[in-house]
Design an enzyme around this catalytic site. Structure first.
Site, PDB file in Angstrom:
ATOM      1  N   ARG A 172       0.812  -1.224   0.000  1.00 34.99           N
ATOM      2  CA  ARG A 172       0.000   0.000   0.000  1.00 34.99           C
ATOM      3  C   ARG A 172       0.845   1.275   0.000  1.00 34.99           C
ATOM      4  O   ARG A 172       0.377   2.335   0.405  1.00 34.99           O
ATOM      5  CB  ARG A 172      -0.958   0.022   1.207  1.00 34.99           C
ATOM      6  CG  ARG A 172      -1.898  -1.160   1.258  1.00 34.99           C
ATOM      7  CD  ARG A 172      -2.856  -1.200   0.085  1.00 34.99           C
ATOM      8  NE  ARG A 172      -3.761  -2.344   0.193  1.00 34.99           N
ATOM      9  CZ  ARG A 172      -3.523  -3.537  -0.348  1.00 34.99           C
ATOM     10  NH1 ARG A 172      -2.404  -3.736  -1.055  1.00 34.99           N
ATOM     11  NH2 ARG A 172      -4.371  -4.531  -0.213  1.00 34.99           N
ATOM     12  N   SER A 221     -11.658  -0.129   2.404  1.00 38.03           N
ATOM     13  CA  SER A 221     -10.899  -0.384   3.628  1.00 38.03           C
ATOM     14  C   SER A 221     -10.262   0.902   4.131  1.00 38.03           C
ATOM     15  O   SER A 221      -9.570   1.586   3.386  1.00 38.03           O
ATOM     16  CB  SER A 221      -9.811  -1.429   3.376  1.00 38.03           C
ATOM     17  OG  SER A 221     -10.378  -2.680   3.061  1.00 38.03           O
ATOM     18  N   GLU A 291      -5.299   3.640   5.212  1.00 41.31           N
ATOM     19  CA  GLU A 291      -5.143   3.574   3.759  1.00 41.31           C
ATOM     20  C   GLU A 291      -5.715   4.833   3.129  1.00 41.31           C
ATOM     21  O   GLU A 291      -5.189   5.337   2.148  1.00 41.31           O
ATOM     22  CB  GLU A 291      -5.884   2.363   3.182  1.00 41.31           C
ATOM     23  CG  GLU A 291      -5.197   1.039   3.367  1.00 41.31           C
ATOM     24  CD  GLU A 291      -5.878  -0.068   2.560  1.00 41.31           C
ATOM     25  OE1 GLU A 291      -6.645   0.241   1.640  1.00 41.31           O
ATOM     26  OE2 GLU A 291      -5.628  -1.247   2.863  1.00 41.31           O
TER      27      GLU A 291
END
Length: 301
Positions: A172, A221, A291
């Site tokens: 990520r 998410s 995120e």
């Protein structure tokens, strides 16, 4: 919302004081001082070349991983969705995708052609530009495992082709040249069976619908999975499913989703994010990392 005058040197659409709640999947947030949707890549390059060097920039696709604070964004938002939207096969196994193409469209196009490897992209509710910027992933796949090369644009409006070797890529996280942004990617795929690839996408989407609140406003998410664990498990075990602040609520279906029940402000969402982080850290000793990208200014009280 006020459109630019016809004497504008650009061919795209400029809007001022644009409500960003209309351009992100949480459906809330403040206003952008300027919001520009270029006509095409050439227009984008010309627009960038004419901006002040220190102008704050925010690049926007579907806004599926973004929270704009209630005080708004004091700069220029550049929208690439439906603009950098080209999809082109460079050869039998390499698909070139513009930054404004949805990840799901890339997955479907590859599967229909009998190419495998990109099916997981169907589970990412954003565009390729955002997926490249954060190495987005779903169902065990990650964006940069497919990337052969990318094209970037800098603040001066100059284009450059780069390879993965020019970037530091991890879970990520993607770090690369400063003040360069993705405008396209070349994806290396593998030959397979078209019917099986399309069936795999249908199965993936069915699993997503069964386990995630896809019909409610969210950013997907919210938190990264910590090493060896899952953010959703930690949040649920901390008793946070259903916890709400204002119109923001931790989903009862999937604990790593925070939904807007209809009246959430950006402040509600950010406060609930902080509450989840503090509670999980207190109970489990793990500080969850977000995120979602949080930008802009808080409202002055």
């Amino acid at each position: 919302m006020m459109a630019a005058e016809q004497t504008s040197p650009w061919r795209g659409e400029m809007h001022y004081d644009e409500p960003m709640g209309s351009h992100n999947t949480w459906r809330t947030g403040g206003r952008a001082r300027q919001y520009y949707q270029p006509a095409d890549l050439d227009d984008l390059c010309a627009f960038l070349g004419g901006l002040e060097p220190r102008e704050p920039l925010l690049w926007l696709g579907l806004g599926s991983n973004l929270l704009v604070r209630d005080g708004g964004f004091p700069g220029t938002v550049i929208s690439t969705f439906n603009v950098l939207s080209d999809l082109e096969w460079l050869d039998d196994t390499v698909l070139r995708a513009g930054a404004g193409v949805t990840c799901s469209k890339v997955a479907r196009t590859a599967a229909k052609a009998g190419m495998v490897g990109a099916g997981f992209l169907a589970g990412i509710p954003g565009t390729m530009g955002g997926a490249l910027a954060m190495n987005a992933g779903a169902f065990g796949g990650e964006t940069w495992t497919l990337v052969r090369a990318v094209e970037t644009v800098n603040r001066q409006g100059y284009l450059r082709r780069r390879t993965p070797a020019d970037f530091s890529i991890s879970y990520r996280t993607v770090e690369g040249p400063v003040d360069e942004w993705f405008v396209s990617a070349e994806l290396q795929l593998q030959s397979g069976d078209a019917e099986a690839a399309q069936a795999g996408i249908r199965d993936l989407l069915a699993r997503r619908s069964a386990t995630q609140p896809t019909q409610q406003p969210s950013c997907g998410s919210v938190f990264r999975n910590p090493p060896g664990d899952h953010a959703a498990r930690l949040i649920e075990s901390a008793g946070l499913k259903g916890r709400a602040i204002g119109g923001a609520c931790v989903s009862e279906m999937h604990a790593n989703f925070i939904i807007n029940t209809g009246t959430a402000t950006a402040a509600d969402l950010e406060s609930l994010i902080a509450l989840v982080q503090e509670t999980v850290e207190r109970q489990h000793g793990i500080r969850l990392q977000t995120e979602v990208r949080i930008v802009g200014e808080r409202l002055q009280s």
